[in-house]
Design an enzyme around this catalytic site. Structure first.
Site, PDB file in Angstrom:
ATOM      1  CB  CYS A   1      -3.320  55.376   8.777  1.00 17.66           C
ATOM      2  SG  CYS A   1      -4.932  56.126   8.402  1.00 17.66           S
TER       3      CYS A   1
ATOM      4  CD  GLN B   1      -2.504  50.318  13.915  1.00 20.71           C
ATOM      5  OE1 GLN B   1      -3.452  50.957  13.482  1.00 20.71           O
ATOM      6  NE2 GLN B   1      -1.820  49.452  13.162  1.00 20.71           N
TER       7      GLN B   1
ATOM      8  CG  MET C   1      -9.403  47.368   9.358  1.00 21.03           C
ATOM      9  SD  MET C   1     -10.435  46.284   8.345  1.00 21.03           S
ATOM     10  CE  MET C   1     -10.748  44.934   9.516  1.00 21.03           C
TER      11      MET C   1
ATOM     12  CG  ASP D   1      -5.530  42.694  -2.499  1.00 19.50           C
ATOM     13  OD1 ASP D   1      -6.197  43.617  -1.980  1.00 19.50           O
ATOM     14  OD2 ASP D   1      -4.775  42.868  -3.470  1.00 19.50           O
TER      15      ASP D   1
ATOM     16  CE  LYS E   1      -1.915  46.601   8.964  1.00 17.74           C
ATOM     17  NZ  LYS E   1      -2.163  47.541   7.866  1.00 17.74           N
TER      18      LYS E   1
END
Length: 337
Positions: free
Chosen positions: A114, A83, A25, A219, A155
């Site tokens: 992203c 990443q 992140m 989530d 990803k």
């Protein structure tokens, strides 16, 4: 609820056990945060913030220090994923090779998910590349060849928008290009972080993959939801993202739940204050007190999230400029319950 039988995750030759991954992140998952997560345990694979490959190359040419997003990477414990993002296969291959062979990271992950405008519309990277899956395949092929034998993963998201979901085609291209695993966030690029992640759509990908594992993301904010993801959906691993920013102990709780063990309780308020102080120390150790205080504002807000009194705490902590101010605000305003 019957517990699922959860096997370790295999990414190439790397065994990820438990199969619970910490998401990369931007702006958050730096070395300090990773050390906090490690102190609790439970994350089978940790990841850095996403690294701008073009920026890395520029800094290398200018003989500047490598990006702050690689802070700690050379020496910290493994396994560890880094990443990277860009849209140029050669640039990504060049940086991936450095990470694999010089930094000796465990996994090189490529960001195709992203949704932030600066990455998508301005740099034509991240989830923008979902518009051109063949380009994604070219990128992965080049990076895989450059990083061998270090595994390369991808990803991504379900698609550009709800009416342009193309994740099945993307997944097959990712696998065909030689990636060792695929992580899918259960939203589209247009969704950003709104609404609920579509785990049913993530699960539908699995039958179309022949050899690589599928990791679901979106989530997962409780240990029960992690167990439910393995019990209900067809995934080999899960990735925890935003929920870990205010609960870095969530990995420990999720891992215990998967083992059928009692879930460790959340830290007490006093323990959480001590955790913030340690987090602040790690940040200041790298960046100094002045910049460290500014960087710590957002992390402190995360720790308070969801607690009664969090708004009052945020109002004061976003103004701190020194260590003394930070300690005073935490002692006075951090929510008591």
């Amino acid at each position: 609820m019957t517990l699922p039988l959860v096997e370790p995750l295999r990414i190439g030759d790397l065994v990820v056990d438990p199969p619970i991954l910490q998401a990369p992140m931007a702006g958050y998952t730096n070395y300090a945060f990773r050390q906090i997560v490690r102190s609790f345990g439970g994350a089978g694979l940790l990841a850095t913030e996403m690294v701008n490959a073009r920026g890395f190359v520029w800094m290398d040419k200018e003989l500047a220090e490598h990006p702050d997003r690689l802070w700690g990477v050379a020496d910290e414990p493994r396994p560890l994923a880094v990443q990277i993002w860009d849209n140029d296969p050669d640039t990504l291959a060049q940086v991936g090779a450095r990470l694999a062979h010089e930094y000796k990271v465990s996994v090189v992950d490529i960001n195709f998910g992203c949704p932030v405008r600066q990455v998508t519309e301005k740099a034509h990277s991240g989830s923008y590349l979902l518009r051109t899956p063949d380009r994604m395949g070219q990128i992965i092929e080049r990076v895989v060849a450059a990083c061998h034998p270090t595994p390369v993963t991808a990803k991504t998201r379900l698609g550009c928008s709800r009416d342009k979901i193309n994740i099945i085609d993307v997944a097959q291209i990712v696998e065909g290009a030689g990636a060792a695993a695929l992580t899918v966030h259960g939203r589209t690029a247009a969704d950003m972080f709104r609404g609920e992640a579509s785990w049913d759509l993530i699960s539908q990908i699995k039958p179309h993959l022949k050899r690589i594992p599928l990791i679901g993301n979106g989530d997962l904010d409780t240990a029960d939801k992690v167990v439910e993801a393995f019990r209900r959906w067809n995934v080999d691993g899960v990735m925890i993202a935003r929920a870990s920013l205010n609960k870095p102990w969530l990995f420990q709780q999720a891992a215990a739940a998967l083992r059928g063990e009692p879930v460790p309780p959340d830290p007490t308020v006093e323990e959480e204050r001590a955790l913030m102080v340690e987090h602040f120390r790690l940040v200041c150790e790298r960046f100094g007190e002045e910049r460290g205080a500014v960087l710590m504002r957002k992390f402190a807000c995360c720790y308070a999230q969801g607690r009664p009194g969090a708004r009052e705490f945020r109002k004061h902590v976003v103004m701190i400029d020194t260590a003394r101010e930070f300690f005073d605000v935490v002692a006075t305003y951090f929510p008591k319950a």
